[in-house]
Every structure is written in structure tokens, then in C-alpha cells.
Design a protein around this motif. Structure first.
Motif, short mmCIF file in Angstrom:
data_model
loop_
_atom_site.label_atom_id
_atom_site.label_comp_id
_atom_site.label_asym_id
_atom_site.label_seq_id
_atom_site.Cartn_x
_atom_site.Cartn_y
_atom_site.Cartn_z
N VAL A 4 1.56 -10.96 -32.01
CA VAL A 4 0.70 -9.54 -31.63
C VAL A 4 -0.69 -9.54 -31.26
CG1 VAL A 4 2.33 -9.27 -33.98
CG2 VAL A 4 0.04 -10.47 -34.27
N ILE A 12 -2.73 -5.69 -37.59
CA ILE A 12 -1.99 -5.64 -36.68
C ILE A 12 -0.65 -5.13 -36.99
CG2 ILE A 12 -3.16 -8.15 -36.01
CD1 ILE A 12 -0.55 -9.61 -38.19
N ILE A 14 3.71 -5.54 -37.56
CA ILE A 14 4.24 -6.56 -37.77
C ILE A 14 5.78 -6.43 -37.00
CG2 ILE A 14 5.60 -8.14 -39.20
CD1 ILE A 14 3.87 -7.74 -41.34
N ILE A 18 10.52 -9.77 -36.90
CA ILE A 18 10.13 -10.25 -38.45
C ILE A 18 10.46 -9.50 -39.54
CG2 ILE A 18 8.12 -11.15 -39.27
CD1 ILE A 18 9.20 -12.49 -36.64
N ARG A 19 10.08 -7.92 -39.07
CA ARG A 19 10.18 -6.91 -40.46
C ARG A 19 11.26 -7.11 -41.17
NH1 ARG A 19 7.80 -2.83 -37.41
NH2 ARG A 19 9.68 -2.29 -37.71
N ILE A 24 11.10 -6.99 -45.17
CA ILE A 24 9.22 -5.84 -45.52
C ILE A 24 10.00 -4.63 -44.97
CG2 ILE A 24 7.17 -5.30 -44.95
CD1 ILE A 24 7.01 -8.88 -43.99
N LEU A 30 1.63 -7.45 -49.48
CA LEU A 30 1.53 -8.91 -48.30
C LEU A 30 1.00 -9.84 -49.29
CD1 LEU A 30 2.97 -8.50 -45.03
CD2 LEU A 30 4.14 -8.79 -46.69
N ARG A 40 -1.47 -17.27 -42.54
CA ARG A 40 0.66 -16.86 -43.44
C ARG A 40 0.68 -15.41 -44.00
NH1 ARG A 40 3.49 -21.90 -45.86
NH2 ARG A 40 4.55 -21.00 -44.87
N LEU A 41 1.45 -14.79 -43.83
CA LEU A 41 1.18 -13.42 -44.92
C LEU A 41 2.92 -14.03 -45.42
CD1 LEU A 41 1.24 -10.22 -41.92
CD2 LEU A 41 -0.36 -11.40 -43.86
#
Length: 69
Positions: A4, A12, A14, A18-19, A24, A30, A40-41
Motif C-alpha cells: 500500500v 492507506i 486496504i 485483504i478486505r 472488513i 480497526l 498490525r490492523l
């Protein structure tokens, strides 16, 4: 590994993969954890969303024998 870019406003985006993998949703909160020079998120889930996520977990614990006097 997805990459990212930090915007001029320090934001940023995501990546979609990943989402989807983490489930998410737009507007979801988050938690940001800083550790070992990285971050880490962690998605924030309500208690109702967490219900049953430990189903099937092995809860047996080996214990030392207690001495009884």
C-alpha cells in the motif's frame, strides 16, 4: 505480499483481497497495534459477531496432582 502507499493525508487503502479475506466492511473500526517496528490492523468485532468462534476448541487441560494434607 500486497503493498500500500501512504497518501499525503497519511491514509492507506486496504487491498480488495485483504478486505474480502478478513471480511472488513466500509465504516468498520480497526485497532492499530505497533510492535517490533511494524504495525498490525486488527478488525473490531462486536460480541454478537464473536459468538461461537471458539466452537470445537479443545478445552482439556493437563493439571498437576494436588497434594492434600
Amino acid at each position: 505480499m500486497p503493498q500500500v502507499t501512504v497518501s499525503s493525508k497519511y491514509q492507506i487503502a486496504i487491498p480488495v483481497a485483504i478486505r474480502k479475506r478478513l471480511g472488513i466492511k466500509k465504516g468498520q473500526k480497526l485497532h492499530l497495534i505497533v510492535e517490533d517496528g511494524g504495525m498490525r490492523l486488527i478488525p473490531d468485532y462486536s460480541l454478537s459477531q464473536m459468538r461461537g468462534f471458539l466452537a470445537g476448541m479443545d478445552t482439556t487441560v493437563e493439571r498437576d496432582e494436588e497434594e492434600r494434607f
